[in-house]
Design an enzyme around this catalytic site. Structure first.
Site, PDB file in Angstrom:
ATOM      1  N   SER A 134       0.894  -1.093  -0.120  1.00  0.00           N
ATOM      2  CA  SER A 134      -0.361   0.227  -0.070  1.00  0.00           C
ATOM      3  C   SER A 134       1.008   1.171   0.095  1.00  0.00           C
ATOM      4  O   SER A 134       1.956   1.774   0.517  1.00  0.00           O
ATOM      5  CB  SER A 134      -0.971   0.183   1.120  1.00  0.00           C
ATOM      6  OG  SER A 134      -1.102   1.011   1.321  1.00  0.00           O
ATOM      7  N   TYR A 147      -2.977  -1.390  10.731  1.00  0.00           N
ATOM      8  CA  TYR A 147      -2.725  -1.616   9.747  1.00  0.00           C
ATOM      9  C   TYR A 147      -1.449  -0.938   9.086  1.00  0.00           C
ATOM     10  O   TYR A 147      -0.870  -1.826   7.923  1.00  0.00           O
ATOM     11  CB  TYR A 147      -3.554  -0.656   8.874  1.00  0.00           C
ATOM     12  CG  TYR A 147      -3.844  -1.176   6.595  1.00  0.00           C
ATOM     13  CD1 TYR A 147      -4.045  -2.607   6.274  1.00  0.00           C
ATOM     14  CD2 TYR A 147      -3.696  -0.028   6.030  1.00  0.00           C
ATOM     15  CE1 TYR A 147      -4.205  -2.428   5.092  1.00  0.00           C
ATOM     16  CE2 TYR A 147      -3.683  -0.150   4.595  1.00  0.00           C
ATOM     17  CZ  TYR A 147      -3.657  -1.101   4.109  1.00  0.00           C
ATOM     18  OH  TYR A 147      -3.788  -1.555   2.848  1.00  0.00           O
TER      19      TYR A 147
HETATM   20  N1  LIG Z   1      -8.466  -0.662  -1.309  1.00  0.00           N
HETATM   21  C1  LIG Z   1      -7.733   0.641  -1.223  1.00  0.00           C
HETATM   22  O1  LIG Z   1      -7.768   1.785  -0.672  1.00  0.00           O
HETATM   23  C2  LIG Z   1      -6.493  -0.764  -0.761  1.00  0.00           C
HETATM   24  C3  LIG Z   1      -4.681   0.112  -0.841  1.00  0.00           C
HETATM   25  C4  LIG Z   1      -3.687   0.202  -0.877  1.00  0.00           C
HETATM   26  C5  LIG Z   1      -2.986  -1.533  -0.540  1.00  0.00           C
HETATM   27  N2  LIG Z   1      -4.529  -1.859  -0.594  1.00  0.00           N
HETATM   28  C6  LIG Z   1      -4.496  -3.718  -0.639  1.00  0.00           C
HETATM   29  O2  LIG Z   1      -5.050  -4.243  -1.550  1.00  0.00           O
HETATM   30  C7  LIG Z   1      -5.922  -6.016  -1.305  1.00  0.00           C
HETATM   31  C8  LIG Z   1      -6.738  -5.875  -1.586  1.00  0.00           C
HETATM   32  O3  LIG Z   1      -7.217  -5.222  -0.778  1.00  0.00           O
HETATM   33  P1  LIG Z   1      -8.949  -4.455  -2.442  1.00  0.00           P
HETATM   34  O4  LIG Z   1      -9.402  -3.088  -1.754  1.00  0.00           O
HETATM   35  O5  LIG Z   1      -9.184  -4.972  -2.808  1.00  0.00           O
HETATM   36  O6  LIG Z   1     -10.407  -4.392  -0.523  1.00  0.00           O
HETATM   37  P2  LIG Z   1     -11.375  -5.936  -0.886  1.00  0.00           P
HETATM   38  O7  LIG Z   1     -12.494  -5.563  -1.925  1.00  0.00           O
HETATM   39  O8  LIG Z   1     -12.134  -5.450   0.460  1.00  0.00           O
HETATM   40  O9  LIG Z   1      -9.982  -7.471  -1.071  1.00  0.00           O
HETATM   41  C9  LIG Z   1      -9.789  -8.043  -0.076  1.00  0.00           C
HETATM   42  C10 LIG Z   1     -10.091  -9.604  -0.552  1.00  0.00           C
HETATM   43  O10 LIG Z   1      -9.049  -9.773   0.905  1.00  0.00           O
HETATM   44  C11 LIG Z   1      -9.656 -11.118   1.023  1.00  0.00           C
HETATM   45  N3  LIG Z   1      -9.366 -12.135   2.379  1.00  0.00           N
HETATM   46  C12 LIG Z   1      -8.960 -11.572   3.641  1.00  0.00           C
HETATM   47  N4  LIG Z   1      -8.734 -12.279   4.204  1.00  0.00           N
HETATM   48  C13 LIG Z   1      -8.487 -13.428   3.334  1.00  0.00           C
HETATM   49  C14 LIG Z   1      -7.669 -14.543   4.106  1.00  0.00           C
HETATM   50  N5  LIG Z   1      -7.453 -14.640   5.322  1.00  0.00           N
HETATM   51  N6  LIG Z   1      -7.477 -15.423   3.322  1.00  0.00           N
HETATM   52  C15 LIG Z   1      -7.200 -15.177   1.950  1.00  0.00           C
HETATM   53  N7  LIG Z   1      -8.437 -14.433   1.704  1.00  0.00           N
HETATM   54  C16 LIG Z   1      -8.919 -13.234   2.382  1.00  0.00           C
HETATM   55  C17 LIG Z   1     -11.407 -10.720   0.945  1.00  0.00           C
HETATM   56  O11 LIG Z   1     -11.789 -12.078   1.118  1.00  0.00           O
HETATM   57  P3  LIG Z   1     -13.591 -12.196   1.568  1.00  0.00           P
HETATM   58  O12 LIG Z   1     -13.845 -12.573   0.559  1.00  0.00           O
HETATM   59  O13 LIG Z   1     -13.691 -13.660   1.809  1.00  0.00           O
HETATM   60  O14 LIG Z   1     -13.426 -11.786   2.767  1.00  0.00           O
HETATM   61  C18 LIG Z   1     -10.813 -10.495  -0.328  1.00  0.00           C
HETATM   62  O15 LIG Z   1     -11.152 -10.896  -1.613  1.00  0.00           O
HETATM   63  C19 LIG Z   1      -5.420  -5.950   0.162  1.00  0.00           C
HETATM   64  O16 LIG Z   1      -3.768  -6.301   1.109  1.00  0.00           O
HETATM   65  C20 LIG Z   1      -5.352  -3.672   1.058  1.00  0.00           C
HETATM   66  O17 LIG Z   1      -4.726  -4.096   1.727  1.00  0.00           O
HETATM   67  C21 LIG Z   1      -5.486  -1.498  -0.983  1.00  0.00           C
END
Ligand SMILES: NC(=O)c1ccc[n+]([C@@H]2O[C@H](COP(=O)([O-])OP(=O)(O)OC[C@H]3O[C@@H](n4cnc5c(N)ncnc54)[C@H](OP(=O)(O)O)[C@@H]3O)[C@@H](O)[C@H]2O)c1
Length: 277
Positions: A134, A147
């Site tokens: 991130s 986080y």
């Molecule tokens: N959105 C942002 O602003 C942002 C910014 C920087 C970095 N990120 C990073 O991007 C990545 C993806 O996030 P996103 O924004 O796409 O959010 P998201 O839509 O909430 O997706 C998160 C994903 O992680 C999965 N997950 C959570 N715990 C897990 C586990 N124990 N084993 C396997 N899968 C698991 C969730 O699965 P379930 O459906 O089963 O819950 C979901 O598929 C994360 O690492 C996050 O920290 C996001």
């Protein structure tokens, strides 16, 4: 054509799902892993895409997903460690179990997937590991201490790992998205605010209010495109920021002193915070 194969964690929504679709549309084989593949309605209809179970906190599911992927597509060329979520709010409200779950998912889970893929990549003398950190892996915002600690850990882990894997032809890359419109802020987030002492309430309200105003989101597909570029990049480049916010803030981190950076953060996010002393 010799299709390449990518394994992605956390493909049920957001960045992971957009990435699975994007790589598939570009002619790759995709092992789209998720905790509950039985609920997936879209990805499992695509050709050359295997939807399978992988919970990063359960090592047996990691091994099974890798085995199943290799059985379907012959090998794995790229691993994308995307699964993760944010535990947000005042540190004092966080229970030990909440903190452990945050690290089990974002850090130790990611490490377990890397551990499981390494023998395969080492044997081939080739492979890429793309870790989704991130912009919050190198800068911080108020109320995100837990986080951030996980994403700073992913940054340090990945940065060091690149050296020892280089002799085996394995590349490590870090993707640093800014704010992305996904389930991250809603469904996936965990909060400490309910258990935090009430003295944090004014501070919390103001910070969240200012953050909402300042937020400028990019899309999951924008991250997917950068992941695709990184997956095809055989150079030693380590970091790929995504979004104007990430590029701007990480640029500031590089070029201004901590004092200036923290002053700017206070000015934009802590404005009108009443003294809690
Ligand atoms: N959105 C942002 O602003 C942002 C910014 C920087 C970095 N990120 C990073 O991007 C990545 C993806 O996030 P996103 O924004 O796409 O959010 P998201 O839509 O909430 O997706 C998160 C994903 O992680 C999965 N997950 C959570 N715990 C897990 C586990 N124990 N084993 C396997 N899968 C698991 C969730 O699965 P379930 O459906 O089963 O819950 C979901 O598929 C994360 O690492 C996050 O920290 C996001």
């Amino acid at each position: 054509m010799n299709r390449k194969t990518v394994l992605i964690t956390g493909s049920s929504s957001g960045i992971g799902k957009a990435t699975a679709k994007y790589f598939q549309s570009k002619g790759w084989n995709v092992i789209a892993t998720m905790r509950s593949p039985e609920n997936e309605k879209e990805l499992n209809k695509l050709p050359n895409l295997l939807c399978t179970k992988l919970d990063v906190t359960k090592p047996d599911t990691i091994r099974k997903a890798i085995d199943e992927g290799i059985k379907s597509f012959g090998t794995i060329d790229v691993l994308i460690n995307n699964a993760g979520y944010g535990l947000v709010g005042p540190f004092e409200g966080a229970g030990k179990e909440q903190i452990q779950r945050q690290f089990e998912t974002n850090v130790f889970g990611l490490m377990e997937v890397v551990r499981a893929i390494l023998p395969i990549f080492r044997k081939k003398k080739k492979g890429s590991i793309l870790n989704v950190a991130s912009m919050g892996g190198r800068i911080t915002f108020p109320l995100y201490s837990l986080y951030h600690s996980t994403k700073w850990a992913v940054e340090g882990f990945s940065e060091s790992l690149q050296y020892e894997l280089e002799p085996f032809g394995i590349r490590v890359k870090i993707i640093e998205p800014g704010a992305i419109a996904t389930d991250f802020i809603g469904r996936s987030a965990d909060s400490t605010s309910d258990q935090a002492p009430k003295e944090y309430k004014d501070f919390t309200d103001i910070v969240y209010g200012n953050m909402m105003k300042a937020m400028n989101t990019s899309t999951g597909e924008q991250v997917a495109k950068v992941l695709f570029k990184a997956a095809n990049d055989s150079s030693r480049r380590l970091r790929y920021a995504v979004g104007m916010d990430a590029k701007g803030l990480l640029g500031l981190r590089k070029f201004v002193s901590d004092g200036i950076l923290f002053g700017m953060m206070r000015l934009s996010l802590l404005r009108s915070t009443k003294s809690v002393a």
